[in-house]
Enzyme design. Structure first.
Site, PDB file in Angstrom:
ATOM      1  N   ASP A 132       0.917  80.468  36.421  1.00  0.00           N
ATOM      2  CA  ASP A 132       0.900  81.028  35.057  1.00  0.00           C
ATOM      3  C   ASP A 132       0.251  82.397  35.021  1.00  0.00           C
ATOM      4  O   ASP A 132      -0.319  82.774  34.003  1.00  0.00           O
ATOM      5  CB  ASP A 132       0.070  80.124  34.124  1.00  0.00           C
ATOM      6  CG  ASP A 132       0.903  79.039  33.502  1.00  0.00           C
ATOM      7  OD1 ASP A 132       2.120  79.070  33.664  1.00  0.00           O
ATOM      8  OD2 ASP A 132       0.307  78.154  32.853  1.00  0.00           O
ATOM      9  N   CYS A 190      18.344  58.362  27.506  1.00  0.00           N
ATOM     10  CA  CYS A 190      17.018  58.223  26.879  1.00  0.00           C
ATOM     11  C   CYS A 190      16.781  59.336  25.857  1.00  0.00           C
ATOM     12  O   CYS A 190      17.149  60.494  26.071  1.00  0.00           O
ATOM     13  CB  CYS A 190      15.951  58.282  27.974  1.00  0.00           C
ATOM     14  SG  CYS A 190      14.275  58.228  27.354  1.00  0.00           S
ATOM     15  N   CYS A 193      11.465  60.923  24.000  1.00  0.00           N
ATOM     16  CA  CYS A 193      10.585  62.066  23.728  1.00  0.00           C
ATOM     17  C   CYS A 193      10.962  62.742  22.414  1.00  0.00           C
ATOM     18  O   CYS A 193      10.074  63.091  21.607  1.00  0.00           O
ATOM     19  CB  CYS A 193      10.579  63.051  24.891  1.00  0.00           C
ATOM     20  SG  CYS A 193      12.207  63.600  25.408  1.00  0.00           S
ATOM     21  N   CYS A 197       8.372  63.104  19.159  1.00  0.00           N
ATOM     22  CA  CYS A 197       7.774  64.405  18.805  1.00  0.00           C
ATOM     23  C   CYS A 197       7.548  64.485  17.295  1.00  0.00           C
ATOM     24  O   CYS A 197       8.493  64.409  16.513  1.00  0.00           O
ATOM     25  CB  CYS A 197       8.686  65.546  19.262  1.00  0.00           C
ATOM     26  SG  CYS A 197       8.059  67.153  18.720  1.00  0.00           S
ATOM     27  N   CYS A 213       6.172  73.589  18.106  1.00  0.00           N
ATOM     28  CA  CYS A 213       5.459  72.766  19.096  1.00  0.00           C
ATOM     29  C   CYS A 213       3.937  72.850  18.912  1.00  0.00           C
ATOM     30  O   CYS A 213       3.357  73.938  18.906  1.00  0.00           O
ATOM     31  CB  CYS A 213       5.862  73.203  20.504  1.00  0.00           C
ATOM     32  SG  CYS A 213       5.038  72.264  21.795  1.00  0.00           S
ATOM     33  N   CYS A 240      -0.838  69.149  23.472  1.00  0.00           N
ATOM     34  CA  CYS A 240      -0.127  67.958  22.978  1.00  0.00           C
ATOM     35  C   CYS A 240       0.670  67.399  24.148  1.00  0.00           C
ATOM     36  O   CYS A 240       1.324  68.152  24.878  1.00  0.00           O
ATOM     37  CB  CYS A 240       0.809  68.362  21.838  1.00  0.00           C
ATOM     38  SG  CYS A 240       1.906  67.019  21.296  1.00  0.00           S
ATOM     39  N   CYS A 243       5.142  63.884  23.917  1.00  0.00           N
ATOM     40  CA  CYS A 243       6.477  63.708  24.509  1.00  0.00           C
ATOM     41  C   CYS A 243       6.394  63.291  25.975  1.00  0.00           C
ATOM     42  O   CYS A 243       7.394  62.870  26.562  1.00  0.00           O
ATOM     43  CB  CYS A 243       7.322  64.974  24.355  1.00  0.00           C
ATOM     44  SG  CYS A 243       6.530  66.466  24.962  1.00  0.00           S
ATOM     45  N   CYS A 247       7.365  59.048  27.992  1.00  0.00           N
ATOM     46  CA  CYS A 247       8.396  59.182  29.034  1.00  0.00           C
ATOM     47  C   CYS A 247       8.220  58.085  30.087  1.00  0.00           C
ATOM     48  O   CYS A 247       7.154  57.968  30.706  1.00  0.00           O
ATOM     49  CB  CYS A 247       8.297  60.560  29.680  1.00  0.00           C
ATOM     50  SG  CYS A 247       9.537  60.783  30.982  1.00  0.00           S
TER      51      CYS A 247
HETATM   52  S1  SF4 Z   1      12.042  63.461  29.343  1.00  0.00           S
HETATM   53 FE1  SF4 Z   1      11.475  61.310  29.618  1.00  0.00          FE
HETATM   54  S2  SF4 Z   1      11.346  60.521  27.513  1.00  0.00           S
HETATM   55 FE2  SF4 Z   1      12.505  62.450  27.417  1.00  0.00          FE
HETATM   56  S3  SF4 Z   1      14.640  61.830  27.612  1.00  0.00           S
HETATM   57 FE3  SF4 Z   1      13.924  62.293  29.683  1.00  0.00          FE
HETATM   58  S4  SF4 Z   1      13.285  60.317  30.490  1.00  0.00           S
HETATM   59 FE4  SF4 Z   1      13.391  60.077  28.262  1.00  0.00          FE
HETATM   60  S1  SF4 Z   2       4.194  68.969  23.143  1.00  0.00           S
HETATM   61 FE1  SF4 Z   2       4.024  67.755  21.250  1.00  0.00          FE
HETATM   62  S2  SF4 Z   2       4.876  69.054  19.637  1.00  0.00           S
HETATM   63 FE2  SF4 Z   2       5.511  69.947  21.596  1.00  0.00          FE
HETATM   64  S3  SF4 Z   2       7.515  69.079  21.998  1.00  0.00           S
HETATM   65 FE3  SF4 Z   2       6.042  67.700  22.984  1.00  0.00          FE
HETATM   66  S4  SF4 Z   2       5.551  66.152  21.430  1.00  0.00           S
HETATM   67 FE4  SF4 Z   2       6.561  67.835  20.394  1.00  0.00          FE
END
Ligand code: SF4
Ligand code: SF4
Length: 310
Positions: A132, A190, A193, A197, A213, A240, A243, A247
């Site tokens: 980064d 799937c 996520c 969110c 986000c 955060c 998501c 998974c």
């Molecule tokens: S990132 Fe993980 S939670 Fe999202 S669709 Fe892919 S397998 Fe599913």
């Molecule tokens: S980090 Fe949090 S706000 Fe950002 S996409 Fe994932 S779940 Fe959504």
């Protein structure tokens, strides 16, 4: 023209593991046109929350050889920092990737002996470490280096490690044989996520609307957090990972990491959101010195903690 090395890729990977990297992929430092196009489409759609630095250096971001003259090889290093179970138990409001020492410092320290090894293998070679710290798409290099795929949540997912990994890259003029790219997307049907969110920031095709986000608003922005986002910040003071918590690839039973030891919450850090109320500027400095939170600063974190506590 790159320089040959007496080391094999296998030896480099073995050394990376010994240094505490959970996974290592090797790829060419040449251009990635498909990833570049995808990124430009994302920018053109205005999903980068006005972050103007992302609009600059696009050529470098997807052509690493422009960051180090003569670079032929990218060694991509991943270190796991968590799993879904630990993240779900976390009540501190601090996403797992920020626990403990700032990953920029920690990863660089681990990579230093690898840089020294490359240098000793060929004293006329040049190598440079990134995490980064420059316009470089570490995730697309990781896919190209056969490590995993970009999931629907925009994260690199490595089979056996999940997505809770910190990435860094060594560019080098030394030639190493590349790993075959990762060509399959295992997300399948799937949608966990996107459903989880809270701000509907997940777009199709592994793209994220940064303006929606919570991670962006709590890590990278110094502007007031819009009300429609703030009201959906369930317990995120910094970062955060909702998501990633949902998974399946991050579930402990799907993780086979022989490198990273037990991951623990840093001693003395606020274990619950409510604890933020009693932290003053001096206490903040003592607790978070050398961590990623230090860069965000006391006032901003108190502001973010206040929004969550409301
Ligand atoms: S990132 Fe993980 S939670 Fe999202 S669709 Fe892919 S397998 Fe599913
Ligand atoms: S980090 Fe949090 S706000 Fe950002 S996409 Fe994932 S779940 Fe959504």
């Amino acid at each position: 023209m790159g320089l040959k090395t007496p080391f094999t890729a296998r030896e480099i990977k073995g050394r990376a593991h010994a240094l505490g990297f959970s996974h290592c992929g090797i790829t060419g430092a040449d251009e990635s046109p498909a990833a570049r196009e995808r990124f430009i489409a994302w920018l053109d759609a205005g999903h980068h929350a006005g972050l103007s630095y992302l609009e600059r250096n696009i050529d470098k971001r997807f052509n690493p050889s422009l960051l180090l003259e003569g670079a032929t090889t990218a060694i991509v290093l991943a270190r796991r920092y968590g799993d879904a179970d630990l993240a779900r138990q976390n009540r501190s409001g601090i996403a797992m990737y920020a626990w403990g020492e700032d990953y920029h410092t920690a990863l660089r320290r681990r990579a230093e002996p690898l840089l020294a090894l490359l240098q000793s293998a060929d004293p006329s070679s040049r190598s440079r470490f990134f995490t980064d710290t420059a316009p470089l798409s570490e995730r697309s290099l990781a896919v190209k280096g056969g490590m995993g795929w970009i999931g629907s949540n925009g994260m690199l997912i490595i089979p056996g490690l999940g997505s809770m990994v910190s990435l860094s890259v060594i560019l080098t003029t030394i030639i190493l044989p590349p790993d075959p790219p990762f060509t399959h997307n295992h997300c399948g049907t799937c949608t966990l996520c996107a459903e989880a969110c809270p701000t509907e920031a997940i777009l199709t095709g592994g793209l994220i609307d940064a303006g929606k986000c919570i991670a962006y608003h709590t890590n990278s922005s110094s502007s007031p957090i819009p009300e429609n986002i703030a009201e959906k910040m369930e317990c995120q003071v910094y970062g955060c990972d909702i998501c990633q918590q949902v998974c399946p690839w991050n579930e402990p039973q799907n993780i086979r990491d022989s490198v990273t030891g037990g991951i623990t919450f840093p001693e003395g850090w606020p274990q619950r959101i409510e604890s933020w109320a009693s932290i003053d500027a001096l206490g903040f400095q003592k607790l978070f010195n050398g961590s990623a939170l230090e860069h965000t600063g006391f006032s901003r974190l108190k502001y973010q903690a206040g929004l969550v506590a409301e």
